[in-house]
Scaffold this active site. Structure first.
Site, short mmCIF file in Angstrom:
data_model
loop_
_atom_site.label_atom_id
_atom_site.label_comp_id
_atom_site.label_asym_id
_atom_site.label_seq_id
_atom_site.Cartn_x
_atom_site.Cartn_y
_atom_site.Cartn_z
CE LYS A 223 -16.20 2.16 -6.78
NZ LYS A 223 -15.76 1.39 -7.70
NE ARG B 96 -15.18 3.23 1.06
CZ ARG B 96 -14.18 2.32 0.62
NH1 ARG B 96 -13.43 2.89 -0.53
NH2 ARG B 96 -14.20 1.11 0.83
N GLY C 46 -26.09 2.78 -0.50
CA GLY C 46 -25.10 3.40 -0.45
C GLY C 46 -23.78 2.70 -0.54
CG ASP D 77 -2.05 0.69 1.17
OD1 ASP D 77 -3.34 0.12 0.65
OD2 ASP D 77 -2.04 2.00 1.08
CE LYS E 64 -17.94 -5.55 -8.65
NZ LYS E 64 -18.41 -6.07 -7.27
CB CYS F 114 -19.46 -1.11 -4.76
SG CYS F 114 -17.92 -1.87 -4.21
CG LEU G 104 -36.78 -8.82 -3.48
CD1 LEU G 104 -37.81 -10.01 -4.07
CD2 LEU G 104 -36.92 -7.79 -4.58
CG ASN H 17 -21.77 -4.09 -7.79
OD1 ASN H 17 -22.14 -4.91 -7.48
ND2 ASN H 17 -20.72 -3.57 -7.57
N1 NAD Z 1 -15.25 -2.53 -1.04
C1 NAD Z 1 -15.89 -3.44 -1.51
O1 NAD Z 1 -16.99 -4.07 -1.10
C2 NAD Z 1 -15.68 -3.87 -2.92
C3 NAD Z 1 -16.27 -4.91 -3.70
C4 NAD Z 1 -15.94 -5.36 -4.96
C5 NAD Z 1 -15.13 -4.68 -5.76
N2 NAD Z 1 -14.39 -3.34 -5.29
C6 NAD Z 1 -13.91 -2.72 -6.00
O2 NAD Z 1 -12.21 -3.05 -5.71
C7 NAD Z 1 -11.64 -1.78 -5.77
C8 NAD Z 1 -10.90 -1.52 -4.31
O3 NAD Z 1 -12.01 -1.25 -3.34
P1 NAD Z 1 -11.81 -1.15 -1.69
O4 NAD Z 1 -13.01 -0.88 -1.21
O5 NAD Z 1 -10.77 -2.39 -1.32
O6 NAD Z 1 -10.91 0.27 -1.71
P2 NAD Z 1 -10.25 0.92 -0.46
O7 NAD Z 1 -10.30 2.24 -0.77
O8 NAD Z 1 -10.67 0.23 0.63
O9 NAD Z 1 -8.52 0.52 -0.78
C9 NAD Z 1 -7.75 0.88 -1.63
C10 NAD Z 1 -6.32 0.70 -0.94
O10 NAD Z 1 -5.57 1.03 -2.35
C11 NAD Z 1 -4.29 1.81 -1.65
N3 NAD Z 1 -3.74 2.24 -3.01
C12 NAD Z 1 -4.10 3.41 -3.68
N4 NAD Z 1 -2.88 3.47 -4.66
C13 NAD Z 1 -2.28 2.39 -4.34
C14 NAD Z 1 -0.77 2.20 -5.25
N5 NAD Z 1 -0.28 2.91 -6.29
N6 NAD Z 1 -0.29 1.00 -4.67
C15 NAD Z 1 -0.78 0.28 -3.67
N7 NAD Z 1 -1.79 0.60 -3.13
C16 NAD Z 1 -2.67 1.82 -3.57
C17 NAD Z 1 -5.24 2.80 -0.84
O11 NAD Z 1 -4.33 3.34 -0.17
C18 NAD Z 1 -6.05 1.99 -0.18
O12 NAD Z 1 -5.57 1.30 0.95
C19 NAD Z 1 -12.50 -0.77 -6.06
O13 NAD Z 1 -12.62 -0.68 -7.64
C20 NAD Z 1 -13.82 -1.29 -5.87
O14 NAD Z 1 -14.86 -0.65 -6.82
C21 NAD Z 1 -14.90 -3.12 -3.77
#
Ligand code: NAD
Length: 438
Positions: free
Chosen positions: A267, A331, A261, A39, A208, A264, A254, A212
């Site tokens: 967005k 979020r 909210g 990260d 995906k 995901c 349902l 959603n």
């Molecule tokens: N949260 C969910 O329920 C969920 C479910 C399915 C898919 N997604 C998708 O997965 C992706 C991630 O979602 P999330 O909720 O885990 O996001 P998040 O914001 O919780 O985590 C993202 C992480 O990436 C890190 N990051 C940013 N730039 C980076 C880099 N260059 N190198 C390494 N780390 C870096 C950030 O610091 C952060 O810790 C998104 O595209 C989201 O739409 C999320």
């Protein structure tokens, strides 16, 4: 659809230690792989090295602890990628002002990749617009990394049950340009006994977004039915039960409420609508789903206004800040819209959430009209009415007598239909659920 056999153990790098990255890393470690998680936030890496979980996700702490020997945390991109056979991109893809997905962080990861010599596979788990894989391919080629494989492997986990979802998925989707790359990614899930949907990259990306959008559509649909129930005297809970037992429809998503909210659905629905629009297609249905959701988030305040009159000077007890139960993620939470509306109308808010209090205190630090308290009872102190916004288990069996005594106007505005209306009214409280008789 191909069943997966075999279970190759591979060194894996994960970019992004958020909900998706950390859960993916911990689960792959549980399946026996050596995992390096990278990260860019130093405090996050320090926390993880000190065995602290940076957010609330049931079961994740235990999983990280159990597999500590197979997990490494780093800030160094080159170190993480160089040691891996597969590099997973799990960075955030937030919305831009127009609603498109902002891929800045994805491109940063591509830029950060070292000049890898062997055939590493880049695996996209972040949710990205259709066409991203093609663009990444071109960018890799431009960087002299045409020997790097690319696979789209979207993630379907839901916060609050993410570990369970990852280890017991309904399916795994693998979209690849080269068959062999897809085979290697599919094999990672070999121990999970789940169907693997093999596809081209664009279709995997669309699966995906479509999934959603469909789930969001079901939520907006039942919310519209609820609103019609309110004006016609039907009960949406009964309606959902009767509709959901139809095997062609099923019972999931349902539950009428305050709208969807989270990080995901809002967005991804906007991103799909925008993707279609950028390609010259007006996605009419999805536009309506998004609009219905915005209106739904405002229904609780409309009911409060109808019942309490002007909200200026009133205090509303609010239970639930997270966008759903079992997470501390706020979020795009419906609670934020409600708090925004209430404070704009001149009301004060006393809010409690079992997990999101810490996050909320940071968020509302400078807002004197919002007080984050430590218990549901504290939220009721001196309040005019109670609004319920998140379906936490601990809100399901409240002390109705205490609610009646503490509130100036003994009324519950329930945005999650947690109670039996007759039982609440028998306690001398007025009850305003969603899609049921008030
Ligand atoms: N949260 C969910 O329920 C969920 C479910 C399915 C898919 N997604 C998708 O997965 C992706 C991630 O979602 P999330 O909720 O885990 O996001 P998040 O914001 O919780 O985590 C993202 C992480 O990436 C890190 N990051 C940013 N730039 C980076 C880099 N260059 N190198 C390494 N780390 C870096 C950030 O610091 C952060 O810790 C998104 O595209 C989201 O739409 C999320």
């Amino acid at each position: 659809m191909t069943p997966v056999n075999g279970q190759g153990k591979e060194p894996i790098a994960i970019f992004g230690a958020g909900w998706v990255g950390l859960v993916t890393g911990a689960c792959f470690a549980e399946l026996g792989h050596e995992v390096t998680i990278r990260d860019i936030v130093p405090e996050r890496i320090e926390q993880l090295r000190a065995s602290e979980v940076p957010f609330f996700e049931p079961g994740l702490g235990e999983l990280l602890e159990r597999n500590a020997g197979r997990l490494t945390f780093t800030l160094d991109a080159a170190e993480a990628a160089a040691a891996a056979e597969l590099v997973f991109i799990c960075v955030d893809t937030p919305p831009t002002y127009s609603g498109d997905a902002d891929l800045t962080r994805v491109w940063t990861v591509i830029d950060e990749l070292p000049q890898l010599e062997r055939r590493t596979i880049l695996v996209m788990k972040s949710t990205v617009p259709v066409g991203t894989g093609e663009k990444v391919r071109a960018a890799l080629e431009a960087r002299g990394l045409s020997h790097i494989g690319y696979v789209s492997n979207p993630e379907f986990l839901a916060e609050g049950g993410a570990v369970q979802d990852f280890l017991h998925p309904d399916r795994v989707v693998v979209g690849s340009f080269a068959e062999a790359d897809g085979d290697r990614v599919g094999a990672l899930y070999g121990g999970l006994n789940t169907p693997v949907v093999r596809a081209d990259v664009a279709s995997a990306e669309m699966i995906k977004l479509a999934a959603n959008a469909f789930l969001a559509t079901r939520i907006s649909f039942i919310n519209e039915i609820a609103n019609v129930c309110e004006v016609t005297g039907a009960d949406v809970e009964k309606v959902a039960e009767g509709v959901g037992l139809d095997h062609r429809l099923g019972p999931h998503f349902l539950r009428a409420g305050v709208g969807f909210g989270g990080s995901c659905f809002p967005k991804d629905t906007n991103a799909l609508k925008q993707l279609a629009s950028n390609s010259g297609y007006h996605f009419q249905l999805l536009s309506a789903v998004i609009e219905v959701n915005e209106l739904q988030k405002r229904r609780v305040i409309k009911k409060l206004e109808k019942h309490l009159g002007r909200l200026r000077g009133k205090t509303i007890a609010l239970l639930g800040l997270a966008f759903k139960a079992n997470t501390d993620d706020m979020r795009e939470a419906p609670s934020l819209s409600l708090i925004d509306d209430l404070t704009r109308e001149g009301a004060s808010v006393q809010a409690y959430d079992p997990a999101a209090g810490h996050e909320a205190r940071k968020l509302f630090e400078k807002n004197g009209n919002v007080k984050i308290v430590d218990s549901a009872i504290d939220a009721l102190e001196g309040a005019d009415a109670l609004a319920i916004v998140t379906e936490w288990q601990e809100f399901r069996s409240p002390d109705f007598a205490a609610i009646r005594e503490k509130l100036k106007t003994p009324a519950i505005f329930d945005g999650r239909n947690l109670y039996d209306p007759a039982a609440v009214r028998a306690q001398g409280l007025e009850y305003f659920p969603i899609g049921r008789k008030s």
